[in-house]
Design a protein around this motif. Structure first.
Motif, PDB file in Angstrom:
ATOM      1  N   MET A   1       0.850  -1.194   0.000  1.00  0.00           N
ATOM      2  CA  MET A   1       0.000   0.000   0.000  1.00  0.00           C
ATOM      3  C   MET A   1       0.884   1.242   0.000  1.00  0.00           C
ATOM      4  O   MET A   1       1.908   1.298   0.674  1.00  0.00           O
ATOM      5  N   ASN A   2       0.511   2.238  -0.772  1.00  0.00           N
ATOM      6  CA  ASN A   2       1.240   3.488  -0.828  1.00  0.00           C
ATOM      7  C   ASN A   2       0.920   4.325   0.406  1.00  0.00           C
ATOM      8  O   ASN A   2      -0.166   4.865   0.555  1.00  0.00           O
ATOM      9  N   GLU A 128     -14.075 -18.863  11.078  1.00  0.00           N
ATOM     10  CA  GLU A 128     -12.618 -18.887  11.001  1.00  0.00           C
ATOM     11  C   GLU A 128     -12.107 -17.458  10.879  1.00  0.00           C
ATOM     12  O   GLU A 128     -12.530 -16.709   9.988  1.00  0.00           O
ATOM     13  N   TRP A 129     -11.176 -17.108  11.759  1.00  0.00           N
ATOM     14  CA  TRP A 129     -10.715 -15.730  11.842  1.00  0.00           C
ATOM     15  C   TRP A 129      -9.210 -15.630  11.624  1.00  0.00           C
ATOM     16  O   TRP A 129      -8.452 -16.520  12.025  1.00  0.00           O
ATOM     17  N   TYR A 130      -8.782 -14.502  11.038  1.00  0.00           N
ATOM     18  CA  TYR A 130      -7.375 -14.270  10.735  1.00  0.00           C
ATOM     19  C   TYR A 130      -7.060 -12.801  10.999  1.00  0.00           C
ATOM     20  O   TYR A 130      -7.909 -11.927  10.775  1.00  0.00           O
ATOM     21  N   PRO A 131      -5.840 -12.507  11.455  1.00  0.00           N
ATOM     22  CA  PRO A 131      -5.474 -11.096  11.646  1.00  0.00           C
ATOM     23  C   PRO A 131      -5.346 -10.388  10.296  1.00  0.00           C
ATOM     24  O   PRO A 131      -4.841 -10.965   9.325  1.00  0.00           O
ATOM     25  N   LEU A 132      -5.811  -9.162  10.237  1.00  0.00           N
ATOM     26  CA  LEU A 132      -5.706  -8.373   9.018  1.00  0.00           C
ATOM     27  C   LEU A 132      -4.232  -8.132   8.688  1.00  0.00           C
ATOM     28  O   LEU A 132      -3.408  -7.910   9.579  1.00  0.00           O
ATOM     29  N   ASP A 133      -3.897  -8.210   7.416  1.00  0.00           N
ATOM     30  CA  ASP A 133      -2.540  -7.944   6.952  1.00  0.00           C
ATOM     31  C   ASP A 133      -2.077  -6.593   7.501  1.00  0.00           C
ATOM     32  O   ASP A 133      -2.740  -5.569   7.315  1.00  0.00           O
ATOM     33  N   SER A 134      -0.931  -6.595   8.147  1.00  0.00           N
ATOM     34  CA  SER A 134      -0.461  -5.372   8.809  1.00  0.00           C
ATOM     35  C   SER A 134      -0.196  -4.240   7.821  1.00  0.00           C
ATOM     36  O   SER A 134      -0.220  -3.063   8.196  1.00  0.00           O
ATOM     37  N   THR A 135       0.064  -4.567   6.551  1.00  0.00           N
ATOM     38  CA  THR A 135       0.287  -3.510   5.562  1.00  0.00           C
ATOM     39  C   THR A 135      -1.013  -2.826   5.162  1.00  0.00           C
ATOM     40  O   THR A 135      -1.000  -1.809   4.465  1.00  0.00           O
ATOM     41  N   ARG A 136      -2.144  -3.377   5.595  1.00  0.00           N
ATOM     42  CA  ARG A 136      -3.449  -2.804   5.274  1.00  0.00           C
ATOM     43  C   ARG A 136      -4.095  -2.123   6.490  1.00  0.00           C
ATOM     44  O   ARG A 136      -5.286  -1.835   6.469  1.00  0.00           O
ATOM     45  N   TYR A 137      -3.297  -1.898   7.514  1.00  0.00           N
ATOM     46  CA  TYR A 137      -3.861  -1.430   8.782  1.00  0.00           C
ATOM     47  C   TYR A 137      -2.891  -0.455   9.419  1.00  0.00           C
ATOM     48  O   TYR A 137      -1.709  -0.764   9.579  1.00  0.00           O
ATOM     49  N   HIS A 138      -3.369   0.740   9.746  1.00  0.00           N
ATOM     50  CA  HIS A 138      -2.497   1.752  10.345  1.00  0.00           C
ATOM     51  C   HIS A 138      -3.223   2.493  11.462  1.00  0.00           C
ATOM     52  O   HIS A 138      -4.412   2.782  11.358  1.00  0.00           O
ATOM     53  N   ILE A 139      -2.484   2.767  12.518  1.00  0.00           N
ATOM     54  CA  ILE A 139      -2.995   3.585  13.615  1.00  0.00           C
ATOM     55  C   ILE A 139      -2.212   4.886  13.624  1.00  0.00           C
ATOM     56  O   ILE A 139      -0.980   4.881  13.553  1.00  0.00           O
ATOM     57  N   TYR A 140      -2.922   6.004  13.718  1.00  0.00           N
ATOM     58  CA  TYR A 140      -2.305   7.318  13.702  1.00  0.00           C
ATOM     59  C   TYR A 140      -2.533   8.037  15.025  1.00  0.00           C
ATOM     60  O   TYR A 140      -3.240   7.543  15.900  1.00  0.00           O
ATOM     61  N   GLU A 141      -1.906   9.174  15.162  1.00  0.00           N
ATOM     62  CA  GLU A 141      -2.091   9.974  16.366  1.00  0.00           C
ATOM     63  C   GLU A 141      -3.583  10.191  16.610  1.00  0.00           C
ATOM     64  O   GLU A 141      -4.382  10.245  15.686  1.00  0.00           O
ATOM     65  N   ASN A 142      -3.917  10.329  17.860  1.00  0.00           N
ATOM     66  CA  ASN A 142      -5.312  10.453  18.292  1.00  0.00           C
ATOM     67  C   ASN A 142      -6.103   9.174  18.028  1.00  0.00           C
ATOM     68  O   ASN A 142      -7.332   9.190  17.963  1.00  0.00           O
ATOM     69  N   ASP A 143      -5.353   8.063  17.862  1.00  0.00           N
ATOM     70  CA  ASP A 143      -5.984   6.761  17.654  1.00  0.00           C
ATOM     71  C   ASP A 143      -6.886   6.713  16.433  1.00  0.00           C
ATOM     72  O   ASP A 143      -7.887   6.010  16.408  1.00  0.00           O
ATOM     73  N   SER A 144      -6.560   7.460  15.425  1.00  0.00           N
ATOM     74  CA  SER A 144      -7.278   7.349  14.165  1.00  0.00           C
ATOM     75  C   SER A 144      -6.790   6.085  13.461  1.00  0.00           C
ATOM     76  O   SER A 144      -5.595   5.925  13.213  1.00  0.00           O
ATOM     77  N   THR A 145      -7.704   5.183  13.151  1.00  0.00           N
ATOM     78  CA  THR A 145      -7.365   3.865  12.642  1.00  0.00           C
ATOM     79  C   THR A 145      -7.961   3.669  11.259  1.00  0.00           C
ATOM     80  O   THR A 145      -9.142   3.943  11.043  1.00  0.00           O
ATOM     81  N   VAL A 146      -7.145   3.204  10.318  1.00  0.00           N
ATOM     82  CA  VAL A 146      -7.593   3.049   8.939  1.00  0.00           C
ATOM     83  C   VAL A 146      -7.263   1.654   8.432  1.00  0.00           C
ATOM     84  O   VAL A 146      -6.148   1.154   8.635  1.00  0.00           O
ATOM     85  N   PHE A 147      -8.243   0.999   7.806  1.00  0.00           N
ATOM     86  CA  PHE A 147      -8.036  -0.281   7.135  1.00  0.00           C
ATOM     87  C   PHE A 147      -8.102  -0.043   5.629  1.00  0.00           C
ATOM     88  O   PHE A 147      -8.896   0.771   5.155  1.00  0.00           O
ATOM     89  N   GLN A 148      -7.317  -0.786   4.890  1.00  0.00           N
ATOM     90  CA  GLN A 148      -7.496  -0.868   3.446  1.00  0.00           C
ATOM     91  C   GLN A 148      -8.163  -2.201   3.139  1.00  0.00           C
ATOM     92  O   GLN A 148      -7.659  -3.257   3.537  1.00  0.00           O
TER      93      GLN A 148
END
Length: 409
Positions: A1-2, A128-148
């Motif tokens: 992800m860019n 069946e559950w799996y952790p989301l690919d870490s390259t598609r998941y980011h946490i930013y300041e103020n706990d703003s969280t974004v998934f791709q």
């Protein structure tokens, strides 16, 4: 992800420029937690909502999604709110999402209160559950969280932890109740009318007794899974487990807060209360009925409770115990149990902390009511699931050996 594109997108909703993971305080207990009189809660609206071909669904048990908004062509926002507040900062989220056509979106997880805690899991079937690919998941300041997310017409489940609802708990009980040593009872109903289940294993009169409890707090799924592995070893067919069941009674209360679990609550029951702060005044039916049940079984069968074990989960493995003045080490087995666990699992940093004896929690109720040891067994949120099962099993093996040595001839 860019990441530059992602930074540009997230700047629409928050002003930030660096990545930073923020965790909730480990021992956060908001003001008023020990006031366990019923408080109003705000129920989420259960619905299926669509915006420009993207659909979200929170109509299933355990779901938590309070609103859904489109920010721009590729950025959508999921709003997550607690059942009431003040509340422990453990925001639970769980929903299904799909698109009419193949589409890549960015999903901003916005909390109206609290800080991000749980790494997202995904599923295609809710089982069946799996952790989301870490390259598609980011946490930013103020706990703003974004998934791709790459979406199509097939539903994708996104959840703070694996979904394990009251129905799943009932299915687990059904899978083991054919064992002739196991008896299943309902000790009453939750505030919303769900059956509260108890299992007695190897019940005989005048025996030393181990009490095992779980799921007072809805999101703490890893603790529930560790409890299942622990209990599975207690009724395994091997020499140690067979001997233990012949000498000990086990009382199991696997899901104390089914309303909170099925409603997707962050912390509380349907009465808006932290059940693990209600072990003094018993204002909530789930705890009041449970303490009456335990005392009735103990009195009727003249049992001797020697340990109350309450499974939870938090950021890392941690056992809340008593200090040596409150409960001398030579009087029980917990200190030896922790030492042997550390030896048996040398790569696991098992922390221990004096939880005190004053707070109105289950651990202290066992001490005050039965003069017994009590332990709050916290399992790490992100503990690998296979290792979690191994640890639950090994914990049971060591504890059975110590209890047999301490309390039987």
């Amino acid at each position: 992800m860019n990441k530059y594109i992602l930074l540009l997108i997230i700047s629409v909703v928050v002003a930030c420029s660096t990545s930073k993971k923020v965790s909730a305080p480990l021992n956060y207990d908001p003001p008023g937690s020990t006031n366990t009189k019923t408080k109003p809660i705000e129920k989420q609206v259960k619905s299926i909502r669509s915006i420009n071909g993207v659909t979200v669904d929170n109509t299933f048990p355990g779901a938590r999604l309070n609103d859904f908004i489109q920010i721009n062509d590729s950025l959508y926002q999921v709003i997550i709110s607690p059942e009431n507040k003040p509340i422990n900062l453990s925001p639970w989220y769980s929903f299904k999402i799909k698109s009419e056509s193949k589409k890549q979106i960015y999903l901003h997880l916005k909390y109206t209160f609290g800080k991000h805690r749980y790494y997202p899991d995904y599923s295609t079937n809710g089982k069946e559950w799996y952790p989301l690919d870490s390259t598609r998941y980011h946490i930013y300041e103020n706990d703003s969280t974004v998934f791709q997310l790459n979406l199509d017409q097939n539903e994708l489940w996104i959840s703070a932890q694996e979904l394990m609802t009251s129905e799943d708990n009932d299915d687990w009980i059904k899978s083991i109740e054919n064992n002739p040593e196991i008896s299943v009872q309902s000790y009453g109903e939750s505030r919303e009318g769900r059956s509260l289940k108890a299992l007695s294993i190897g019940l005989k009169k005048k025996q030393p007794t181990l009490v095992v409890m779980g799921r007072q707090h809805p999101p703490e799924v890893p603790g529930y899974m560790a409890m299942q592995a622990f209990v599975g070893e207690l009724f395994a067919t091997n020499d140690l487990s067979n001997k233990f069941r012949s000498k000990f009674t086990i009382l199991l209360l696997p899901m104390i807060n089914p309303d909170g679990v099925d409603n997707g609550h962050w912390r509380h029951n349907a009465g808006g209360v932290d059940l693990n702060r209600d072990w003094q005044f018993f204002n909530q039916p789930e705890v009041d009925l449970l303490q009456h049940y335990i005392k009735t079984v103990v009195k009727k069968n003249k049992l001797n409770i020697v340990l109350g074990l309450d499974f939870h989960s938090t950021q890392y493995d941690l056992l809340y115990t008593f200090n040596n003045e409150t409960f001398p080490e030579n009087k029980g087995v917990v200190k030896a149990w922790i030492r042997q666990l550390r030896t048996s699992l040398p790569n696991d940093k098992i922390a221990e902390e004096d939880g005190g004896a004053e707070a109105p929690v289950s651990k202290n109720w066992f001490l005050n009511e039965f003069k017994a040891e009590g332990v709050t067994y916290e399992v790490g949120d992100d503990t690998p699931r296979e290792y979690l099962k191994l640890k639950g099993k090994r914990s049971a093996q060591i504890l059975m050996e110590l209890l047999l040595e301490k309390y039987t001839d």
